[in-house]
Design a protein around this motif. Structure first.
Motif, PDB file in Angstrom:
ATOM      1  N   ALA A   1      -3.777  -3.784  -5.622  1.00  0.00           N
ATOM      2  CA  ALA A   1      -5.142  -3.592  -6.126  1.00  0.00           C
ATOM      3  C   ALA A   1      -5.200  -2.418  -7.092  1.00  0.00           C
ATOM      4  CB  ALA A   1      -6.093  -3.350  -4.959  1.00  0.00           C
ATOM      5  N   ILE A   2      -6.146  -2.485  -8.012  1.00  0.00           N
ATOM      6  CA  ILE A   2      -6.411  -1.369  -8.916  1.00  0.00           C
ATOM      7  C   ILE A   2      -7.893  -1.018  -8.814  1.00  0.00           C
ATOM      8  CG2 ILE A   2      -4.549  -1.979 -10.506  1.00  0.00           C
ATOM      9  CD1 ILE A   2      -6.662  -3.152 -12.396  1.00  0.00           C
ATOM     10  N   SER A   3      -8.229   0.228  -9.124  1.00  0.00           N
ATOM     11  CA  SER A   3      -9.611   0.675  -9.005  1.00  0.00           C
ATOM     12  C   SER A   3     -10.503  -0.122  -9.951  1.00  0.00           C
ATOM     13  CB  SER A   3      -9.713   2.170  -9.325  1.00  0.00           C
ATOM     14  OG  SER A   3      -9.176   2.445 -10.601  1.00  0.00           O
ATOM     15  N   GLY A   4     -11.675  -0.484  -9.453  1.00  0.00           N
ATOM     16  CA  GLY A   4     -12.609  -1.263 -10.249  1.00  0.00           C
ATOM     17  C   GLY A   4     -12.407  -2.758 -10.118  1.00  0.00           C
ATOM     18  N   ALA A   5     -11.300  -3.189  -9.501  1.00  0.00           N
ATOM     19  CA  ALA A   5     -11.027  -4.623  -9.369  1.00  0.00           C
ATOM     20  C   ALA A   5     -10.367  -4.915  -8.037  1.00  0.00           C
ATOM     21  CB  ALA A   5     -10.154  -5.105 -10.528  1.00  0.00           C
ATOM     22  N   ALA A   6     -10.849  -4.281  -6.988  1.00  0.00           N
ATOM     23  CA  ALA A   6     -10.251  -4.470  -5.667  1.00  0.00           C
ATOM     24  C   ALA A   6     -10.854  -5.706  -5.010  1.00  0.00           C
ATOM     25  CB  ALA A   6     -10.483  -3.240  -4.798  1.00  0.00           C
ATOM     26  N   GLU A   7      -9.999  -6.636  -4.674  1.00  0.00           N
ATOM     27  CA  GLU A   7     -10.450  -7.819  -3.953  1.00  0.00           C
ATOM     28  C   GLU A   7      -9.475  -8.103  -2.822  1.00  0.00           C
ATOM     29  OE1 GLU A   7      -7.148 -10.157  -5.123  1.00  0.00           O
ATOM     30  OE2 GLU A   7      -8.820 -10.990  -3.985  1.00  0.00           O
ATOM     31  N   ALA A   8     -10.021  -8.653  -1.758  1.00  0.00           N
ATOM     32  CA  ALA A   8      -9.191  -8.889  -0.573  1.00  0.00           C
ATOM     33  C   ALA A   8      -9.559 -10.213   0.067  1.00  0.00           C
ATOM     34  CB  ALA A   8      -9.365  -7.750   0.436  1.00  0.00           C
TER      35      ALA A   8
ATOM     36  N   LEU B   1      -0.811   6.043 -16.777  1.00  0.00           N
ATOM     37  CA  LEU B   1      -1.910   5.088 -16.652  1.00  0.00           C
ATOM     38  C   LEU B   1      -1.965   4.554 -15.220  1.00  0.00           C
ATOM     39  CD1 LEU B   1      -4.123   3.179 -17.670  1.00  0.00           C
ATOM     40  CD2 LEU B   1      -2.311   1.617 -18.439  1.00  0.00           C
ATOM     41  N   HIS B   2      -0.803   4.261 -14.654  1.00  0.00           N
ATOM     42  CA  HIS B   2      -0.770   3.742 -13.296  1.00  0.00           C
ATOM     43  C   HIS B   2      -1.375   4.740 -12.313  1.00  0.00           C
ATOM     44  CE1 HIS B   2       1.107   2.980  -9.322  1.00  0.00           C
ATOM     45  NE2 HIS B   2       0.868   1.728  -9.639  1.00  0.00           N
ATOM     46  N   ASN B   3      -1.111   6.012 -12.501  1.00  0.00           N
ATOM     47  CA  ASN B   3      -1.694   7.032 -11.621  1.00  0.00           C
ATOM     48  C   ASN B   3      -3.213   7.028 -11.676  1.00  0.00           C
ATOM     49  OD1 ASN B   3       0.603   8.074 -10.475  1.00  0.00           O
ATOM     50  ND2 ASN B   3       0.921   9.607 -12.068  1.00  0.00           N
ATOM     51  N   ARG B   4      -3.766   6.717 -12.843  1.00  0.00           N
ATOM     52  CA  ARG B   4      -5.219   6.717 -12.998  1.00  0.00           C
ATOM     53  C   ARG B   4      -5.854   5.492 -12.350  1.00  0.00           C
ATOM     54  NH1 ARG B   4      -3.940   8.181 -18.367  1.00  0.00           N
ATOM     55  NH2 ARG B   4      -4.683   6.162 -19.149  1.00  0.00           N
ATOM     56  N   ILE B   5      -5.191   4.345 -12.421  1.00  0.00           N
ATOM     57  CA  ILE B   5      -5.809   3.110 -11.932  1.00  0.00           C
ATOM     58  C   ILE B   5      -5.454   2.809 -10.471  1.00  0.00           C
ATOM     59  CG2 ILE B   5      -5.870   2.111 -14.232  1.00  0.00           C
ATOM     60  CD1 ILE B   5      -3.473   0.402 -13.472  1.00  0.00           C
ATOM     61  N   CYS B   6      -4.464   3.512  -9.937  1.00  0.00           N
ATOM     62  CA  CYS B   6      -4.057   3.236  -8.553  1.00  0.00           C
ATOM     63  C   CYS B   6      -3.469   4.483  -7.916  1.00  0.00           C
ATOM     64  CB  CYS B   6      -3.047   2.093  -8.514  1.00  0.00           C
ATOM     65  SG  CYS B   6      -2.590   1.613  -6.839  1.00  0.00           S
TER      66      CYS B   6
ATOM     67  N   GLY C   1       0.788  -1.219   0.000  1.00  0.00           N
ATOM     68  CA  GLY C   1       0.000   0.000   0.000  1.00  0.00           C
ATOM     69  C   GLY C   1       0.822   1.271   0.000  1.00  0.00           C
ATOM     70  N   SER C   2       2.165   1.194   0.094  1.00  0.00           N
ATOM     71  CA  SER C   2       2.955   2.414   0.182  1.00  0.00           C
ATOM     72  C   SER C   2       3.529   2.847  -1.156  1.00  0.00           C
ATOM     73  CB  SER C   2       4.103   2.202   1.181  1.00  0.00           C
ATOM     74  OG  SER C   2       4.972   1.185   0.711  1.00  0.00           O
ATOM     75  N   ILE C   3       3.180   2.138  -2.222  1.00  0.00           N
ATOM     76  CA  ILE C   3       3.717   2.445  -3.541  1.00  0.00           C
ATOM     77  C   ILE C   3       3.198   3.778  -4.046  1.00  0.00           C
ATOM     78  CG2 ILE C   3       1.862   1.123  -4.577  1.00  0.00           C
ATOM     79  CD1 ILE C   3       5.347   1.604  -6.015  1.00  0.00           C
ATOM     80  N   ALA C   4       4.049   4.510  -4.724  1.00  0.00           N
ATOM     81  CA  ALA C   4       3.642   5.750  -5.392  1.00  0.00           C
ATOM     82  C   ALA C   4       4.364   5.826  -6.725  1.00  0.00           C
ATOM     83  CB  ALA C   4       3.981   6.974  -4.536  1.00  0.00           C
ATOM     84  N   ALA C   5       3.708   6.421  -7.697  1.00  0.00           N
ATOM     85  CA  ALA C   5       4.277   6.438  -9.041  1.00  0.00           C
ATOM     86  C   ALA C   5       5.589   7.210  -9.105  1.00  0.00           C
ATOM     87  CB  ALA C   5       3.266   7.037 -10.028  1.00  0.00           C
TER      88      ALA C   5
END
Length: 580
Positions: A349-356, A303-308, A281-285
């Motif tokens: 996780a990416i937006s629209g497809a978050a599963e846990a 693209l990564h900034n948009r999806i996560c 969870g600490s990743i940043a582009a």
């Protein structure tokens, strides 16, 4: 040797014949335990008889004269009736009244068998729990809740506040982190605080403000006795919070549990050798850009900034934590520890497809026979959660699947709750795995969740960017079936393997390298050496192609043809462009 046992159940005129392989050195108690586990017998009063004579539990079968398929009568007799089940249910109702689902959950958790199976053993198949308690005077059923009819009205009523106070006093500091406190309460009474008091723990401590103080210390919620709080011994300046008082007054930090010598700290798994990185969870582009530093990768990073985005990651983690807290408050589970897994837990996780996934390691669960105790446990947990959770908690649906309780949370976020026994260490988990047959090993996937999460969490930032981009690409494709769609574990491991082998300088190259591997998926032969050696791998797997070993489980090929068909993936990896 092979023996034949006649099993005689209570209230049944006919016996069931069982053929079992036993050793001459097996004890009578061992054989009785095996029969009870195989036949789902929840009642402890049992006798094993040879030619009508009761055999002592401590004696070996050879000493008793038991022989292979000899002309002898070996009988397993279950001594139980309806009063036995009544007594078991009464023990579970001592603390407070329970709903039918809650009582069913507690029974399955304690005895490893559902109430319906227990009723079937008593020749009451088809009878529901509600019908059973109605016909016994010791219970009272009202609005789907079951209560004991207590004869001794002089008994002191159960006081949750007094019990919490005694737990805090026993800590030595008079304070404790709220999650640890709730776990100790469940361990002591086999019931959650929320179920006893009928409200959320935070609301309970606020209501009992004369006894307790609820504070936030180091971003953790801590409960302390009012008599031990700083306000009881020192005055706080106007406008000054407790956290702002001088350091010498802050004596009530949450207690830390020190591990035994030679043992890892709680909740921390050793990183795979040679791999370093940050927590999930600490990743940043911008961090990825520094490590891959190529202008050609900017399109991928945009693209990564948009999806996560960072805010998305934080919201997903917060939503998952809220679900975990809510489940802990209402479920009757003796939790040893909790592991957050899935894409949210791993930080991919990416937006629209978050599963846990949330794995509850439960003290007291048997280490084997998951196919026997897991289904009734899942049904009971789902029943309790459906009754107690609602839309106010942000949960839209709750359903029991074959191996989990699945929650659909507003966001959207899909959460699978899984349950595992406590094995003590990674090595002991593998020992238990090795002792099982192939058909039972899939039940141990949840038991290795912590190591699997750490394997991905410890990867460099750039690798996790590649993983998220691959998930986005997968979700843009039209797959013909679930069997053809590559799962998260396949994409994660392919990204890790490609990065280790090729050391790409930018995201464009990283994606291209993974696509090249995916286009030749059937040729793969990947065996990891981070947690186990090649010698530990189950021999039949080494002959399989493609072979993509689970990095923490030497008995699982992630690319097994029974769970994944790679032809569509190979064709798409060869023919499609990443962005269109």
């Amino acid at each position: 040797m092979k023996v034949q046992v006649n099993m005689k159940l209570p209230a049944s005129k006919e016996s069931t014949k069982l053929d079992l392989e036993v050793a001459e050195t097996d004890t009578v108690a061992n054989l009785k335990d095996r029969i009870a586990a195989l036949q789902l017998i929840p009642f402890p009063a049992q006798d094993l008889l040879l030619n009508g004579e009761v055999l002592a539990d401590a004696r070996q079968l050879s000493d008793c004269g038991v022989k292979e398929l000899a002309s002898q009568s070996l009988d397993f007799v279950v001594k139980a009736d309806e009063s036995t089940l009544v007594k078991q249910l009464q023990e579970l109702l001592q603390a407070r009244d329970l709903s039918c689902d809650e009582l069913g959950l507690l029974y399955a958790y304690k005895h490893g068998v559902s109430v319906s199976q227990a009723l079937a053993t008593l020749d009451l198949a088809g009878e529901k729990l509600q019908d059973f308690v109605k016909k016994h005077k010791g219970f009272q059923l009202e609005k789907n809740h079951i209560a004991l009819v207590r004869k001794d009205t002089a008994l002191k009523p159960f006081s949750a506040a007094e019990e919490i106070e005694s737990i805090l006093k026993a800590s030595g500091t008079g304070s404790m982190e709220i999650k640890e406190l709730l776990s100790k309460f469940i361990a002591k009474f086999n019931i959650s605080l929320a179920s006893v008091v009928g409200m959320k723990p935070n609301d309970f401590f606020t209501k009992e403000r004369e006894r307790f103080v609820l504070k936030t210390v180091a971003e953790k919620k801590v409960v302390m006795l009012r008599s031990h709080s700083p306000g009881a011994t020192a005055q706080t300046k106007p406008g000054q919070t407790w956290q702002q008082q001088p350091q010498q007054q802050q004596q009530f930090q949450r207690p830390s549990v020190q591990p035994a010598r030679g043992q890892p700290a709680y909740g921390v798994a050793a990183p795979p050798p040679g791999l370093v990185g940050e927590a999930a969870g600490s990743i940043a582009a911008d961090e990825a850009a520094k490590s891959l530093g190529s202008a050609e990768s900017q399109q991928y990073l945009d693209l990564h900034n948009r999806i996560c985005s960072r805010s998305f990651g934080m919201k997903a983690q917060e939503a998952l934590s809220d679900v975990v807290d809510a489940v802990q408050e209402i479920a009757f589970l003796n939790v040893n520890r909790i592991v957050k897994a899935g894409s949210v837990g791993k930080g991919t996780a990416i937006s629209g497809a978050a599963e846990a996934e949330v794995v509850f390691f439960l003290a007291g669960l048997p280490g084997t026979k998951q196919d026997r105790w897991l289904p009734p446990l899942l049904r009971a947990v789902a029943g309790v959660l459906n009754e107690r959770l609602n839309e106010e908690e942000g949960v839209d649906s709750i359903v029991a699947t074959q191996d989990s309780v699945q929650l659909l949370v507003k966001g959207p976020l899909t959460v699978d709750l899984r349950f595992s026994p406590v094995f003590g260490s990674y090595e002991k988990t593998l020992e238990a795995l090795a002792a099982q047959g192939p058909e039972a090993r899939h039940f141990f996937a949840a038991s290795l969740a912590e190591e699997r999460v750490q394997f991905i969490c410890r990867q460099p930032s750039a690798v996790k960017v590649t993983i998220r981009l691959l998930k986005w690409w997968r979700d843009q494709q039209g797959w013909s079936s679930k069997l053809a769609r590559p799962g998260d574990d396949i994409l994660e491991l392919m990204a890790v393997y490609s990065a280790v082998q090729t050391k790409p300088q930018d995201q464009r190259t990283a994606i291209a390298n993974v696509m090249s591997l995916l286009s030749r998926f059937k040729e793969l032969r990947i065996v990891w050496s981070n947690y186990y050696t090649k010698a530990d791998v189950w021999a039949p797997l080494l002959r399989q192609r493609p072979l993509l070993m689970d990095p923490v489980n030497p008995y699982v090929n992630i690319a097994d043809s029974q769970v994944f068909e790679p032809r569509e993936l190979m064709d798409l990896a060869r023919t499609t462009h990443f962005f269109w």
